[in-house]
Design an enzyme around this catalytic site. Structure first.
Site, PDB file in Angstrom:
ATOM      1  N   CYS A 149      -7.297   2.489  -7.413  1.00 43.27           N
ATOM      2  CA  CYS A 149      -7.572   3.007  -6.077  1.00 43.27           C
ATOM      3  C   CYS A 149      -7.321   4.503  -5.986  1.00 43.27           C
ATOM      4  O   CYS A 149      -7.416   5.092  -4.924  1.00 43.27           O
ATOM      5  CB  CYS A 149      -6.762   2.251  -5.027  1.00 43.27           C
TER       6      CYS A 149
ATOM      7  N   HIS B   6      -4.124  14.683   0.593  1.00 44.41           N
ATOM      8  CA  HIS B   6      -4.586  13.689   1.560  1.00 44.41           C
ATOM      9  C   HIS B   6      -5.615  14.222   2.551  1.00 44.41           C
ATOM     10  O   HIS B   6      -6.415  13.453   3.077  1.00 44.41           O
ATOM     11  CB  HIS B   6      -3.405  13.001   2.240  1.00 44.41           C
TER      12      HIS B   6
ATOM     13  N   GLU C 257       1.497   3.789 -10.409  1.00 47.05           N
ATOM     14  CA  GLU C 257       1.351   5.237 -10.239  1.00 47.05           C
ATOM     15  C   GLU C 257       2.508   5.987 -10.886  1.00 47.05           C
ATOM     16  O   GLU C 257       2.559   7.209 -10.881  1.00 47.05           O
ATOM     17  CB  GLU C 257       1.184   5.619  -8.762  1.00 47.05           C
TER      18      GLU C 257
HETATM   19  C1  PEP Z   1      -2.638   7.184  -5.739  1.00 43.26           C
HETATM   20  O1  PEP Z   1      -1.536   7.715  -5.936  1.00 43.26           O
HETATM   21  O2  PEP Z   1      -3.538   7.165  -6.586  1.00 43.26           O
HETATM   22  C2  PEP Z   1      -2.942   6.547  -4.451  1.00 43.26           C
HETATM   23  C3  PEP Z   1      -4.048   5.871  -4.285  1.00 43.26           C
HETATM   24  O3  PEP Z   1      -2.049   6.708  -3.435  1.00 43.26           O
HETATM   25  P1  PEP Z   1      -1.938   8.025  -2.545  1.00 43.26           P
HETATM   26  O4  PEP Z   1      -3.121   8.902  -2.866  1.00 43.26           O
HETATM   27  O5  PEP Z   1      -1.924   7.590  -1.123  1.00 43.26           O
HETATM   28  O6  PEP Z   1      -0.645   8.607  -3.010  1.00 43.26           O
HETATM   29 MG    MG Z   2       0.103   7.397  -4.584  1.00 43.84          MG
END
Ligand code: PEP
Ligand code: MG
Length: 572
Positions: free
Chosen positions: A503, A190, A432
């Site tokens: 995403c 992140h 996911e």
């Molecule tokens: C993902 O897992 O691809 C996602 C967009 O969520 P995060 O990166 O916040 O886990």
């Molecule tokens: Mg995720």
């Protein structure tokens, strides 16, 4: 002499500046006996005094930059520093036991911390945390070492750290922080995702940058290729200045596409959306020509503070985003805490595998009031634009039904109380978890849309932790196994007349874009900084040709073969 390191390119661009080391200071000391207790007490008092001045300064700056509520945590620290019930016993201990100030501070505070931590009272446990913070500060002054504080940076630097937590990253001021480089992490950790939304160059996972750089060393960060150069030569600086200005020219070219739709050479329109973490990120979405918000990670609203945001605070944030997009689609994801995202005020159990554990929707079901508060805020904001709601980490159809029913229950209650709520909110899930991808045909009958979260989908499919650079060679977006899952999801949604977005970071990856276009992806949601280059690429591609390319890719056996296949389409 110049030293070069290789890491993972995490955010585009070149930064050249002196290093700011954001590393834990060494606070070790020896326990010694003192003979001159009076001067030892004085040494302790002057460390207290410097700490007081420093804290007041930080408090003032936090109030100015982050708001009065964020500054209040430092008031609590100042109270501890000024409390004679704590400082008195430390001085007594120096005098009576004749120990050095470091030892007296440690032993006395240990006693108070132990006492407060054992109390069944959250307020007292927070005081224990305050004492720990203050102890660290006073100890640093006794030892003459500096505790770095990213919020206080006020000159141009590149930040060097072992790792950056999402909340460290949230404190970086992009006027001064020109880039960052870390020892650990991957492209989808992140901190890397946030670097892209701040549009600052970053390289992560270099393994040894903190061991190789000293304070104020000049460092080049090449976020395009993942290179880091410490003590560069004149020639290297000139070389990277040139890359930097070429990149700026390239960006100016992309900029011309800002107000255009994303249409392939043969006329197929896809939507290029942006991922955001806070309402402030909207500026970047608009300046980069985003056609929608494809993922609003609401958990950032819960971070960098010491209590849960109220329904009202959340409502204001969601309303700002929904109305700021002026009728364009905004997909808001409900709270996804856990994994690498923690909250200081929410105690989570220690887990062997946090990414496989108590996170996201699982945590929301167990804390239903928390979930209901967020849903109410979202429902109330729905009348200000085009809101879509999506649930993270859905593994089973029953989980989706449970989340939907809670939402419908809150909606009915709000309406009964006379609150206006939109009746056209689309409901979707993140794909996911491989189980959800495999069962997409069943989910597609009940949801309005899917958004494929490849950041997690890849780690769960390949069993390769997205944060672990040692297994990053297995983190393969182009592996045909991943492409097949993506295809299953897209096809399943289309069969039911629904749509699929993506995403995860893969959606903005230039090697993946031709394949995803060929697989029939409807919406690509990415860091705002990747939108214009992706639009430029899609405009050069024939969708019908990409369908064939994707078919070929699905029948390859390795990621390398797929990359080879795509390469000729991604070259500028
Ligand atoms: C993902 O897992 O691809 C996602 C967009 O969520 P995060 O990166 O916040 O886990
Ligand atoms: Mg995720």
């Amino acid at each position: 002499m110049a030293k070069e390191l290789k890491g993972i390119a995490a955010s585009d661009g070149i930064a050249i500046a002196k290093a700011y080391l954001l590393v834990e200071p060494d606070l070790s000391y020896e326990k010694t006996e003192v003979t001159d207790v009076e001067s030892e007490v004085k040494r302790f008092e002057s460390a207290l005094e410097v700490s007081r001045k420093e804290l007041s300064m930080i408090r003032e700056k936090a109030a100015k930059d982050l708001g009065e509520d964020k500054a209040q945590i430092f008031d609590a620290h100042l109270l501890v520093l000024n409390d004679p019930e704590l400082t008195g016993p430390i001085e007594e201990s120096i005098k009576n036991a004749k120990t050095n100030a470091e030892t007296a501070l440690q032993e006395t505070t240990d006693m108070f911390i132990g006492m407060f931590e054992s109390m069944d009272n959250e307020y007292m446990r927070e005081r224990a945390a305050d004492i720990k913070d203050v102890r660290k500060r006073v100890l640093s002054h006794l030892l003459g070492v500096t505790i770095p504080n990213p919020a206080l940076i006020d000159e141009e630097v590149v930040v060097v750290a072992a790792d950056l937590t999402p909340s460290d990253t949230a404190q970086l001021n992009r006027n001064f922080v020109k880039g960052f480089v870390t020892d650990i992490g991957g492209r989808t950790s992140h901190s890397a995702i946030m670097a892209r939304s701040l549009e600052i160059p970053a390289v992560v996972g270099t393994k040894e940058v903190t061991a190789s750089v000293a304070k104020n060393d000049i460092v080049i960060i090449d976020g395009l290729e993942g290179n880091v150069i410490i003590h560069p030569t004149e020639e290297q600086i000139a070389h990277y200045e040139k890359i930097k200005s070429d990149f700026a020219l390239q960006q100016a070219e992309w900029d011309k596409l800002k107000n255009e739709k994303t249409v392939s050479k043969d006329g197929v329109h896809v939507e290029l959306a942006a991922n955001i973490g806070t309402p402030n990120d909207l500026e970047g979405v608009i300046s980069n020509g985003g056609e929608a918000v494809g993922l609003y990670r609401t958990e950032f609203l819960y971070m960098g503070r010491d209590n849960f945001p109220t329904e009202e605070e959340q409502f204001e944030a969601y309303k700002a985003v929904v109305s700021g997009m002026d009728g364009k689609s905004v997909v808001v994801r409900t709270l996804d805490i856990g994994g690498d995202k923690t909250l200081p005020y929410l105690e989570l159990p220690e887990e062997m595998n946090p990414f496989l554990g108590f996170r996201a929707i699982r945590l929301c079901f167990a804390n239903e009031e928390l979930f209901r508060t967020q849903l109410r805020a979202l429902l109330r904001a729905s009348v200000y634009g085009n809101l879509k709601i999506m649930f993270p980490m859905i593994a089973t159809v029953n989980e989706f039904r449970q989340a939907r029913d809670i939402l419908l229950d809150e909606k009915a209650k709000l309406k009964a109380a006379g609150t206006e709520v939109s009746d056209s909110i689309e409901l979707g899930i993140m794909i996911e978890i491989p189980a959800a991808a495999v069962l997409a045909d069943q989910f597609a009958k009940e949801v309005d849309f899917f958004s494929i979260g490849t950041n997690d989908l890849i780690q769960y499919t390949m069993a390769a932790d997205r944060m672990n650079e040692r297994v990053s060679y297995l983190y393969q977006p182009y592996n045909p196994s991943i492409l097949r899952l993506v295809k299953m999801v897209i096809d399943a949604s289309h069969k039911e007349g629904k749509w699929t977005g993506m995403c995860g970071e893969m959606a903005g990856d230039q090697t993946a874009v031709p394949l995803l276009l060929g697989l029939g992806l409807d919406e690509f949601s990415m860091s705002a900084s990747s939108i214009l280059k992706s639009r430029s690429l899609i405009k050069r591609l024939d969708q019908s040709e990409m369908v064939k390319l994707a078919e070929e890719a699905l029948n390859k056996s390795t990621a390398e073969e797929v990359v080879e296949l795509v390469e000729k389409y991604t070259a500028e």
